[in-house]
Design an enzyme around this catalytic site. Structure first.
Site, PDB file in Angstrom:
ATOM      1  N   ASP A   1       3.730  12.405  39.135  1.00 37.07           N
ATOM      2  CA  ASP A   1       4.584  11.494  39.897  1.00 37.07           C
ATOM      3  C   ASP A   1       4.228  11.503  41.374  1.00 37.07           C
ATOM      4  OD1 ASP A   1       6.034  10.408  37.874  1.00 37.07           O
ATOM      5  OD2 ASP A   1       7.847  11.576  38.211  1.00 37.07           O
TER       6      ASP A   1
ATOM      7  N   LYS B   1       5.589   6.164  41.027  1.00 37.02           N
ATOM      8  CA  LYS B   1       6.515   5.036  41.032  1.00 37.02           C
ATOM      9  C   LYS B   1       7.431   5.259  42.207  1.00 37.02           C
ATOM     10  CE  LYS B   1       8.516   5.309  37.172  1.00 37.02           C
ATOM     11  NZ  LYS B   1       9.783   5.047  36.547  1.00 37.02           N
TER      12      LYS B   1
ATOM     13  N   MET C   1      18.685   9.053  45.562  1.00 33.84           N
ATOM     14  CA  MET C   1      18.119   7.710  45.725  1.00 33.84           C
ATOM     15  C   MET C   1      19.109   6.767  46.403  1.00 33.84           C
ATOM     16  SD  MET C   1      16.161   7.541  42.019  1.00 33.84           S
ATOM     17  CE  MET C   1      17.216   8.688  41.119  1.00 33.84           C
TER      18      MET C   1
END
Lengths: 264, 264
Positions: free
Chosen positions: A36, A58, A170
């Site tokens: 990642d 991502k 997030m």
């Protein structure tokens, strides 16, 4: 050909020393890593020589590899007989889509073993020097994302009423909306709040204030990826946190361990 | 005399391989360990020769060492110039009173460094093969104790309304009351539920059912300490979990890694 095993490995918040002994073993055993974007390059200290490194980053708003492509690539490497490490930041079963990836691989007959990691919310609490569940303040902690799969909002009213410490992942791109939602949900404006960016890493940065002033963390230079914390226990940040590093401005601290956040 | 440093170390859910590299370093550096009751004896593999082992177990309903005594003993060893490891299961900042112990020691001028550990709730999710925050089901997870400091109940209604997966620590002695409270809070009777005892250990045991049948986990032989999980994601337990070990009865599985839960 006998397919290879896939290790679904959480490497923790960023500091390579916060990797578990089991994760280190899995990382050394794998011949291919699918990594990642937020995993620090320093994690490569655990790779065996000649390991193939495949970045499958991502990140919101950037050109990225789709979830389907990540899963297909992982499957292809395993079906080619390789022992694969699917390397994820934090814990693979907490906001990591680890469940989806494991289910997909198992449906295709691949052996999958998940290795837990330290979720970055725990490292953020450590950075601030607070206990997420200090019994004098609360009876629990909720880890939540700022938006759900369909981009709807979590039930902020229920979360505010739960009396748990809120640890929001997030959320930096929606920080003002989170503040407004929690205020509308009846949370008091002077509820202690904090933000920790790159918890456990050398470039770790902290901001502490209140729910009302939460969006000022952006002006103080904190940005995604970061952890937002809201709750009574956050008031302990000032009294308990060690101050191993120089202050960089009122309410903002930098510090952390010897690691570096960078795309591999 | 220069006081020693205190490492406040989380050693994770029980499997010695789920200790972090940093925790292993801290455990080796310390000359005195003050060890919680639930920490497996197998963790002593990380001790340097000659390390003094001080059990400071606390467990509900048993003759135990008070929190004040634990803190006083830790302080005394540090003030005697020893490097001390205060060894806790799971993560020291999640239900571990780590915050209280760190604050106490810092007030007395002792250097304290906290090392995060894998909380047993994460290991329980790994054992069941579920993602606590699978985006198809929920947007978060709440870690909560079954009763607060004053023995009052958490706000089960708000927790049920939050839509998060509930991971309940220290709840086995009140499992029927928890079931009743969640049903009264409006949670549906067939909400998937599971219990994992000794997650990650050789004597790990699992039970899966629904909220309505939750108390049957006791009859199935699961007891404290164990993790109770309630939420839509728990339905994935049957479809995703690997089955590396023989079944021991309907809905109950045993298994786990090479560790042993015992008082040191």
């Amino acid at each position: 050909m006998q397919p290879g095993k896939v290790w679904l490995v959480g490497v923790g918040p960023g500091d390579p020393e916060l990797v578990t002994v089991k994760a280190a073993r899995a990382l050394a055993e794998a011949r291919v890593w699918l990594v990642d974007d937020l995993v620090p390059a320093a994690m490569q200290c655990y790779a065996s020589p000649g390991t193939q490194m495949v970045p499958v980053g991502k990140r919101g708003g950037r050109c990225s590899v789709s979830q389907a492509s990540i899963q297909a690539q992982t499957l292809a490497h395993a079906q080619a007989g390789h022992c694969v490490a699917r390397v994820k930041g934090g814990d693979p079963l907490t906001f990591g889509r680890g469940g989806e990836e494991a289910a997909f691989l198992r449906e295709h007959g691949i052996e999958v073993e998940v290795v837990n990691g330290i979720s970055s919310g725990l490292a953020a609490a450590q950075a601030l020097g607070i206990a997420l569940t200090h019994r004098a303040y609360c009876h629990g902690v909720t880890f939540v994302t700022a938006h759900t799969r369909d981009d709807g909002d979590p039930d902020w009213r229920a979360l505010a009423a739960s009396g748990t410490t809120l640890v929001i992942y997030m959320g930096m791109l929606r920080i003002a909306a989170i503040r407004d939602a929690l205020l509308q949900a009846g949370m008091r404006a002077d509820m202690p709040a904090a933000v920790v960016m790159h918890a456990s890493c050398r470039d770790e940065r902290q901001w502490a204030g209140t729910l009302e002033t939460l969006a000022e963390a952006l002006a103080a230079g904190l940005e995604s990826p970061a952890i937002i914390m809201v709750g009574e226990v956050v008031a302990m940040a000032a009294s308990c946190a060690p101050l191993p590093h120089a202050e960089e401005g009122q309410g903002v601290r930098a510090g952390g361990s010897a690691c570096r956040l960078a795309a591999i």
